[in-house]
Structure formats: C-alpha cells, structure tokens
Design a protein around this motif. Structure first.
Motif, PDB file in Angstrom:
ATOM      1  N   GLY A 140      -2.087   7.453  -2.769  1.00 23.36           N
ATOM      2  CA  GLY A 140      -1.283   6.237  -2.768  1.00 23.36           C
ATOM      3  C   GLY A 140      -0.076   6.385  -3.670  1.00 23.36           C
TER       4      GLY A 140
ATOM      5  N   TRP B 168       3.822  -0.053  -3.242  1.00 18.82           N
ATOM      6  CA  TRP B 168       3.219  -0.671  -4.413  1.00 18.82           C
ATOM      7  C   TRP B 168       4.103  -1.656  -5.139  1.00 18.82           C
ATOM      8  CZ3 TRP B 168      -0.521   2.729  -7.718  1.00 18.82           C
ATOM      9  CH2 TRP B 168      -1.592   3.110  -6.914  1.00 18.82           C
TER      10      TRP B 168
ATOM     11  N   CYS C 166       0.883   7.611   3.055  1.00 18.70           N
ATOM     12  CA  CYS C 166      -0.056   8.465   2.342  1.00 18.70           C
ATOM     13  C   CYS C 166      -1.328   8.687   3.150  1.00 18.70           C
ATOM     14  CB  CYS C 166      -0.393   7.852   0.983  1.00 18.70           C
ATOM     15  SG  CYS C 166       1.068   7.584  -0.062  1.00 18.70           S
TER      16      CYS C 166
ATOM     17  N   ARG D 285      -5.180   5.616  -4.164  1.00 20.80           N
ATOM     18  CA  ARG D 285      -5.380   4.235  -3.735  1.00 20.80           C
ATOM     19  C   ARG D 285      -6.244   3.526  -4.757  1.00 20.80           C
ATOM     20  NH1 ARG D 285      -8.246   4.421   1.794  1.00 20.80           N
ATOM     21  NH2 ARG D 285      -8.378   2.184   1.349  1.00 20.80           N
TER      22      ARG D 285
ATOM     23  N   CYS E  63       3.074   9.096  -2.931  1.00 21.13           N
ATOM     24  CA  CYS E  63       1.718   9.600  -2.680  1.00 21.13           C
ATOM     25  C   CYS E  63       1.202  10.440  -3.835  1.00 21.13           C
ATOM     26  CB  CYS E  63       1.633  10.406  -1.372  1.00 21.13           C
ATOM     27  SG  CYS E  63       2.175   9.466   0.084  1.00 21.13           S
TER      28      CYS E  63
ATOM     29  N   GLU F 177       0.832  -1.198   0.000  1.00 23.49           N
ATOM     30  CA  GLU F 177       0.000   0.000   0.000  1.00 23.49           C
ATOM     31  C   GLU F 177       0.864   1.245   0.000  1.00 23.49           C
ATOM     32  OE1 GLU F 177      -3.428   2.115   2.764  1.00 23.49           O
ATOM     33  OE2 GLU F 177      -2.978  -0.010   3.007  1.00 23.49           O
TER      34      GLU F 177
END
Length: 366
Positions: A97, A18, A92, A105, A101, A15
C-alpha cells in the motif's frame, strides 16, 4: 452528500494514495501529466514495479450520477476524485500500500507485508499514567512535525493553470494534515463570486460515506503517528463517554483542563494551551473564494458543560447507544441527513434515539 457509490470511490483512492496530495506529485510535472506514480526507493522503480509491489495504472471512478442533493457537475475538484488532479496512480498488489506501494495495507506488517496483525484500541481511562503521557506526547510531536510525505493544496486546480504552471501546495504538520483533510472533504462548493457557494454537499458526512470514510481516515492518521514516532504498536485510544456527567478527559494530564482566568481557554498547565487551530473560518474562505491554507487562526477554545443545551442536551447514555446499534438498516431513503430509521443517521446525531423511539411508538399505535 453523495450516495453509497461515492463512498467506494473515495475509499478506492485512499487505498491507492492514502491522502490528498503526495509530495512527489505536487508539482507542475505531476499536474501537467496527471500522473502520480512515484518511485519506491527500495528498487528505484515507479510503484515498486521491479519488486512486484505495484504498477502505474489508470484511475477508475464510477460513472453513476450525483445524488439529488448536488445538482452541479464539473465545477468542484472533488467530483469523481481524483481526476481533476491525477488520472494515473499506483495500483498496489497484494498487501502492499501507500502512494508508491512502499508501505503495507492497513493491518499488514513486515518487509513483504505478509504478517497480519490486529491492532487493539484501548480505553484511555484504563491506561496507565505513563501510557497516557506517551499518547499526549505523540500528539504534540505530530503537531510540531512537518509531514514528509504529504502536502496540502492552497488553491483549486483551475487556479494552478491549465498545464500546472502555477502549482499551489504547502507544507503542513502531521496533525494539521488531518484537520485539513477533514475540512477539504466537507467544505462548500465554490460557484463563482464572493460567497456564492453550494452548501448542501459533504463527501464524508450526512451520507452513507460517514462510517467507511472516517474508518480509513483514522487508520491513516494512526499510521502517520506510527511513522513519525517509530512506535508501530501505537493505536488511537478512545474515551467511553456513555453516561458520563462531565468531560472526564478534560484534565491537564489528558486533553487539557479549563483555564481558571478564561473558561473558554485551556489551562496553561496543558500542552494543548499552546496549540493553534486551522481551517475554522468557513465563511471567510467562501467570501474570498479561497481554500484554507492552514494559517494559524487562534488558540484552542473549549468550555465543556457550557454548550448549547438546545443542540446537545446531554452526553448519550448506554440506553441511547444500545438503541442505535439495534437499528437493522445501515442506510435508508435518501441516504442523507433526513434519512429515517437509519443507523448511520442516528449515529451522526441527526436523529436522536429518543426522537426515533417516539416515531416508532407513534406508528406502532396508529
């Protein structure tokens, strides 16, 4: 082969970051400082802090012990990931995300990531010919496009020097990035010396992590395809193989038909006939104490219908699928490939529905 807590640890870093190694951090400075908080170009600040998108923070990982399947500690870079490489990353805020950031997301869109949008994955067999061709063209584009944001590690952290003086990273195309990630999370642990490895370890299979890890993996892969194509409505299609008597997607219009001259190869009429595979030589890497470096290792090999029937007697049926999803427990017992009556273990194919049905029937009548 970790317990459920490691699923959460891996997902936490996915998260925040990534992927394995964001390009801005894959250098001596990043390794020396163990900080991966890249600047977001939108405001010129690390993690987009000036815009309230996120901030640089210490990485938090679980202190729980490893499962009994892995008796080692401190010898594998993947333990307590990502601390071997980074102990500070972007955290973030809200729906933001990405490793800096600078993105949203999964599931959120817009300049402020305030728009929620559901993505629907479709059956590839119900898509139009044009839609199918677009999907194949996207895969081929990914195979031939160097990923601008991520690189892979070609050496262990120890090989890169105590202060990161010898960074060992390499470019990779977007498709093969995910091949390499899948290899890296599943590879054996090097114990020192040629071929001396610990095999009973896998951070994404044969454990409770199987479904959550692969869910994030596919979401990330989907997102990278969207970025290189500019098609932010793209979703990965699926093939509903229940009760299929043959490989219905093994045609030249889809995943490639069989080569008439060599049934192990893909038809030259398919774009996939020119593809090269990577990360297939596990024993060679173990003998060399080396990581897969994404060097091409030969053509795609496939021969549907001529598999080992002792391992896979047939494609699962509708009844098999219904039995599997009827199992009430996601995970049981040791939470590994020996777990009984585990939905996850049956889904992975470690226990077939027929085996479990017989087991249940036997215990019902004894």
């Amino acid at each position: 082969m970790k317990s459920l807590f490691l699923s959460a640890v891996l997902l936490q870093f996915f998260e925040a970051c990534w992927s394995q190694f964001p390009r801005p951090c894959a250098n001596s400075e990043g390794l020396r400082t163990k900080e991966c908080c890249p600047v977001w170009s939108g405001d010129g600040s690390p993690c987009g802090a000036l815009s309230g998108r996120g901030f640089c923070a210490d990485v938090s990982v679980s202190d729980e012990p490893n499962g009994p399947q892995y008796p080692h500690s401190g010898i594998d870079d993947r333990e307590r990931w990502p601390l071997a490489f980074f102990n500070r990353t972007c955290r973030c805020a809200g729906n933001y995300g990405g490793f800096n950031c600078g993105e949203c997301r999964f599931g959120y869109w817009g300049s402020n990531c305030a728009e929620y949008r559901e993505s629907v994955r479709r059956n590839i067999m119900s898509m139009s010919t044009t839609e199918q061709q677009k999907f194949i063209s996207y895969l081929n584009l990914a195979k031939n496009t160097i990923n601008p944001d991520y690189v892979i590690a070609t050496g262990t952290r120890a090989e890169m020097g105590e202060n990161g003086e010898s960074p060992m990273f390499s470019d990779i195309n977007t498709y093969d990035l995910f091949v390499w990630i899948h290899y890296y999370v599943s590879r054996d642990t090097f114990l020192g010396g040629p071929g001396n490895v610990w095999r009973d370890i896998d951070f994404a299979h044969e454990s409770a992590a199987f479904l959550p890890w692969h869910r994030v993996y596919l979401l990330h892969w989907e997102q990278e395809i969207r970025k290189i194509t500019g098609d932010f409505n793209f979703t990965i299609p699926y093939w509903d193989w229940r009760d299929a008597q043959s490989c219905e997607v093994c045609t030249d219009n889809l995943m490639g038909g069989r080569n008439a001259l060599n049934p192990n190869l893909i038809s030259p009429a398919s774009v996939f006939s020119s593809w090269k595979v990577i990360c297939t030589q596990q024993e060679e890497y173990n003998n060399q104490e080396a990581l897969c470096n994404a060097t091409a290792e030969g053509p795609l090999l496939r021969n549907p219908g001529n598999h080992d029937p002792n391992r896979v007697p047939r494609i699962p049926t509708t009844a098999d699928v219904e039995f599997t999803i009827s199992l009430p427990e996601y995970e049981t017992g040791p939470m590994d490939r020996f777990a009984n009556n585990s939905f996850r273990n049956v889904l992975e194919g470690r226990h077939t529905p027929h085996m479990l049905a017989r087991h249940t029937l036997t215990h019902t009548h004894t």
